[in-house]
Design a protein around this motif. Structure first.
Motif, mmCIF file in Angstrom:
data_model
loop_
_atom_site.group_PDB
_atom_site.id
_atom_site.type_symbol
_atom_site.label_atom_id
_atom_site.label_comp_id
_atom_site.label_asym_id
_atom_site.label_seq_id
_atom_site.Cartn_x
_atom_site.Cartn_y
_atom_site.Cartn_z
ATOM 1 N N VAL A 8 5.368 35.893 41.086
ATOM 2 C CA VAL A 8 5.106 36.446 39.751
ATOM 3 C C VAL A 8 3.950 37.433 39.894
ATOM 4 C CG1 VAL A 8 4.521 35.935 37.357
ATOM 5 C CG2 VAL A 8 5.810 34.257 38.716
ATOM 6 N N THR A 13 -1.563 41.786 46.059
ATOM 7 C CA THR A 13 -1.394 40.547 46.824
ATOM 8 C C THR A 13 0.026 39.999 46.715
ATOM 9 O OG1 THR A 13 -2.225 39.097 45.069
ATOM 10 C CG2 THR A 13 -3.844 40.003 46.573
ATOM 11 N N VAL A 31 8.761 39.461 40.402
ATOM 12 C CA VAL A 31 8.894 39.981 39.032
ATOM 13 C C VAL A 31 7.556 40.558 38.605
ATOM 14 C CG1 VAL A 31 10.822 38.569 38.251
ATOM 15 C CG2 VAL A 31 8.497 37.688 37.999
ATOM 16 N N GLY A 43 -10.874 53.884 45.911
ATOM 17 C CA GLY A 43 -11.036 53.446 47.293
ATOM 18 C C GLY A 43 -11.050 51.936 47.350
ATOM 19 N N LEU A 46 -11.992 47.435 53.143
ATOM 20 C CA LEU A 46 -11.371 46.307 53.846
ATOM 21 C C LEU A 46 -12.138 46.078 55.145
ATOM 22 C CD1 LEU A 46 -7.550 47.095 53.432
ATOM 23 C CD2 LEU A 46 -8.925 45.499 52.085
ATOM 24 N N ASP A 146 -0.346 36.769 39.630
ATOM 25 C CA ASP A 146 -0.349 37.546 38.388
ATOM 26 C C ASP A 146 -1.749 37.836 37.864
ATOM 27 O OD1 ASP A 146 -0.338 34.795 38.047
ATOM 28 O OD2 ASP A 146 0.968 34.778 36.307
ATOM 29 N N TRP A 151 -0.857 34.189 33.905
ATOM 30 C CA TRP A 151 -0.042 33.338 33.025
ATOM 31 C C TRP A 151 0.275 32.035 33.752
ATOM 32 C CZ3 TRP A 151 4.902 31.441 33.866
ATOM 33 C CH2 TRP A 151 5.533 30.856 32.756
ATOM 34 N N GLY A 272 -4.385 35.368 45.343
ATOM 35 C CA GLY A 272 -5.053 36.597 44.914
ATOM 36 C C GLY A 272 -5.977 36.331 43.736
ATOM 37 N N ASP A 273 -6.096 37.314 42.852
ATOM 38 C CA ASP A 273 -7.015 37.175 41.722
ATOM 39 C C ASP A 273 -6.633 36.013 40.811
ATOM 40 O OD1 ASP A 273 -8.545 39.260 42.586
ATOM 41 O OD2 ASP A 273 -8.404 40.434 40.734
HETATM 42 C C1 LIG Z 1 -14.171 47.637 39.982
HETATM 43 C C2 LIG Z 1 -13.472 46.872 41.063
HETATM 44 C C3 LIG Z 1 -13.609 47.262 42.400
HETATM 45 C C4 LIG Z 1 -12.986 46.533 43.429
HETATM 46 N N1 LIG Z 1 -13.153 46.917 44.734
HETATM 47 C C5 LIG Z 1 -12.607 46.174 45.728
HETATM 48 C C6 LIG Z 1 -12.792 46.522 47.106
HETATM 49 O O1 LIG Z 1 -13.432 47.514 47.452
HETATM 50 N N2 LIG Z 1 -12.250 45.722 48.059
HETATM 51 C C7 LIG Z 1 -11.512 44.626 47.726
HETATM 52 O O2 LIG Z 1 -11.031 43.927 48.634
HETATM 53 N N3 LIG Z 1 -11.285 44.281 46.429
HETATM 54 C C8 LIG Z 1 -11.825 45.023 45.431
HETATM 55 N N4 LIG Z 1 -11.625 44.675 44.125
HETATM 56 C C9 LIG Z 1 -10.802 43.503 43.806
HETATM 57 C C10 LIG Z 1 -9.328 43.855 43.776
HETATM 58 O O3 LIG Z 1 -9.093 44.929 42.906
HETATM 59 C C11 LIG Z 1 -8.518 42.645 43.319
HETATM 60 O O4 LIG Z 1 -8.966 41.494 43.995
HETATM 61 C C12 LIG Z 1 -7.035 42.844 43.644
HETATM 62 O O5 LIG Z 1 -6.542 44.023 43.069
HETATM 63 C C13 LIG Z 1 -6.237 41.660 43.120
HETATM 64 O O6 LIG Z 1 -4.874 41.870 43.380
HETATM 65 P P1 LIG Z 1 -3.797 40.875 42.766
HETATM 66 O O7 LIG Z 1 -2.483 41.387 43.233
HETATM 67 O O8 LIG Z 1 -4.154 39.466 43.072
HETATM 68 O O9 LIG Z 1 -3.955 41.020 41.189
HETATM 69 P P2 LIG Z 1 -3.642 42.294 40.271
HETATM 70 O O10 LIG Z 1 -3.973 43.545 40.962
HETATM 71 O O11 LIG Z 1 -4.279 42.027 38.962
HETATM 72 O O12 LIG Z 1 -2.064 42.257 40.105
HETATM 73 C C14 LIG Z 1 -1.431 41.323 39.272
HETATM 74 C C15 LIG Z 1 -0.069 41.886 38.905
HETATM 75 O O13 LIG Z 1 0.651 40.895 38.172
HETATM 76 C C16 LIG Z 1 1.262 41.497 37.047
HETATM 77 N N5 LIG Z 1 1.422 40.436 36.044
HETATM 78 C C17 LIG Z 1 0.449 39.832 35.324
HETATM 79 N N6 LIG Z 1 0.980 38.879 34.538
HETATM 80 C C18 LIG Z 1 2.311 38.879 34.777
HETATM 81 C C19 LIG Z 1 3.395 38.105 34.272
HETATM 82 N N7 LIG Z 1 3.202 37.123 33.373
HETATM 83 N N8 LIG Z 1 4.634 38.367 34.731
HETATM 84 C C20 LIG Z 1 4.849 39.359 35.643
HETATM 85 N N9 LIG Z 1 3.852 40.131 36.154
HETATM 86 C C21 LIG Z 1 2.605 39.873 35.728
HETATM 87 C C22 LIG Z 1 0.294 42.594 36.633
HETATM 88 O O14 LIG Z 1 0.934 43.589 35.858
HETATM 89 C C23 LIG Z 1 -0.163 43.111 37.998
HETATM 90 O O15 LIG Z 1 0.683 44.116 38.497
HETATM 91 C C24 LIG Z 1 -12.212 45.394 43.096
HETATM 92 C C25 LIG Z 1 -12.047 45.013 41.741
HETATM 93 C C26 LIG Z 1 -12.671 45.738 40.734
HETATM 94 C C27 LIG Z 1 -12.510 45.301 39.282
#
Ligand SMILES: Cc1cc2nc3c(=O)[nH]c(=O)nc-3n(C[C@H](O)[C@H](O)[C@H](O)COP(=O)(O)OP(=O)(O)OC[C@H]3O[C@@H](n4cnc5c(N)ncnc54)[C@H](O)[C@@H]3O)c2cc1C
Length: 358
Positions: A8, A13, A31, A43, A46, A146, A151, A272-273
């Motif tokens: 999801v 990530t 999805v 930028g 890593l 997500d 969620w 991930g986040d």
């Molecule tokens: C200002 C800033 C600077 C950063 N700089 C760095 C850096 O230099 N180096 C580094 O390693 N990290 C950095 N980060 C952290 C990094 O951006 C995040 O840790 C990373 O993008 C998380 O990726 P993710 O895929 O886990 O989550 P997200 O990028 O949030 O992706 C989640 C995805 O899930 C989708 N989604 C959400 N809910 C649902 C649902 N119910 N159903 C379907 N899809 C859904 C969303 O649309 C999104 O596409 C930074 C963060 C910030 C805020």
């Protein structure tokens, strides 16, 4: 080994996990709620362990990525103008767009956009998923990638909401016209942090201002006004601060984090986040998520490893390291505006040319 895996979220990530699974012979379903997969052109720093995770995920074709590794990173005490630390073990700065494309291209056919799950039912030996367009499907495992407001975490695992870390950030880009500049810098004073990294092979400054205080503090300030908050910068930050008077467009964000106790329950897990959103002050969030993806892809494709065992093992292997990085990032953020010595902000990351930690 499981064959039907739902991811999801098609962020960095979730895509990394999809790529890693396909690399190991299993095609998951991804999805993504957004109608298209996009990535902002910021930028991303890593470190070497994160690059190693990309190798494990099969993302080895990185020759065309734009990158920049500074020769050193200078850290100033902004209240005195004194150089406090010279850091040589710097992370490589890549383009998020390059990373996103490399993760997305190998799995584009697996991603269904414009779709969200509306309910998950853990049946014990499978998970039945209802989607918001009415379809139902059954999976061996569901991975919530997500994001910070996951969620999956809140509605399925009953996990916590994100909380504000006490710091906001403004980011902006400026052109760098000095090709000889290989040094990056930041300054920390009682107002906050002013600094820059270099991206696009060194042609562009990625400027940051970190502002401790209430949510939305100083949101109204433009980049030139933010520069004026830091009157005593020295070294390469002097020219950078002058450039800020050109007032580029900036992007402001309050910084949130989420500490999650339970990452995995039977056939459902977070990554991930969704599992460990952290302050970006140490630039580790994506990298830690890539490490999650590498471990999950390997465990979910290990023969004769039942899914609940694979996911519980994943939590056991990944949670301590991820939460240690979350705590380090949070504690670094707490120092912004309180202490002026960068060595106290990044104590574990500076190993040379530094005074003793006070
Ligand atoms: C200002 C800033 C600077 C950063 N700089 C760095 C850096 O230099 N180096 C580094 O390693 N990290 C950095 N980060 C952290 C990094 O951006 C995040 O840790 C990373 O993008 C998380 O990726 P993710 O895929 O886990 O989550 P997200 O990028 O949030 O992706 C989640 C995805 O899930 C989708 N989604 C959400 N809910 C649902 C649902 N119910 N159903 C379907 N899809 C859904 C969303 O649309 C999104 O596409 C930074 C963060 C910030 C805020």
């Amino acid at each position: 080994m499981s064959n039907r895996i739902l991811i999801v979220g098609g962020g960095l990530t979730g895509l990394a996990l999809a790529a890693g699974l396909r690399h190991r012979g299993v095609d998951p379903v991804v999805v993504e709620q957004a109608p298209v997969i996009t990535e902002a052109g910021w930028g991303i720093g890593l470190s070497d362990p994160h690059i190693a995770a990309l190798d494990r995920l099969g993302i080895t074709d990185r020759d065309n990525w734009t990158r920049f590794r500074p020769d050193r990173h200078l850290m100033f005490d902004g209240d005195t103008g004194l150089l406090e630390a010279i850091r040589h073990e710097t992370a490589m700065l890549f383009s998020r767009t390059d990373l996103q494309q490399s993760l997305y291209e190998p799995v584009a056919d697996l991603v269904r956009t414009g779709i969200r799950p509306s309910a998950l039912h853990d049946l014990g030996d499978a998970v039945e998923v209802e989607f918001d367009h009415g379809a139902r499907e059954t999976f061996d495992a569901v991975i919530g990638a997500d994001g910070i407001n996951s969620w999956t975490r809140r509605h399925v695992l009953g996990g916590p909401d994100a909380t504000y870390t006490g710091v906001a950030i403004a980011r902006f880009h400026l052109p760098n016209t000095d090709p000889a500049l290989r040094t990056t810098a930041l300054s920390l004073d009682s107002t906050g942090v002013l600094g820059y990294f270099l991206m696009d092979g060194g042609r562009k400054f990625h400027g940051i201002v970190m502002l401790p205080g209430e949510e939305d503090n100083r949101r109204e300030l433009n980049v030139a006004e933010l520069a004026a908050l830091f009157p005593r910068v020295t070294g390469p930050l002097t020219a950078f601060k002058n450039l800020m008077s050109t007032n580029p467009k900036s992007y402001y964000a309050n910084i949130y984090q989420v500490m999650v106790d339970e990452w995995a329950r039977n056939r459902i897990a977070l990554m991930g986040d969704a599992a460990h959103a952290m302050s970006p002050i140490l630039a580790q969030g994506t990298g830690v998520g890539l490490q999650d993806a590498a471990v999950l892809a390997e465990l979910l494709t290990t023969p004769d490893l039942p899914v609940p065992i694979a996911l519980a093992s994943y939590e056991k292997l990944r949670k301590p390291a991820a939460q240690a990085m979350q705590r380090a990032s949070y504690e670094a953020g707490l120092q912004i505006g309180r202490k002026s010595a960068p060595t106290e902000l990044f104590p574990e990351f500076i190993t040379q040319d530094r005074p003793a930690v006070r």
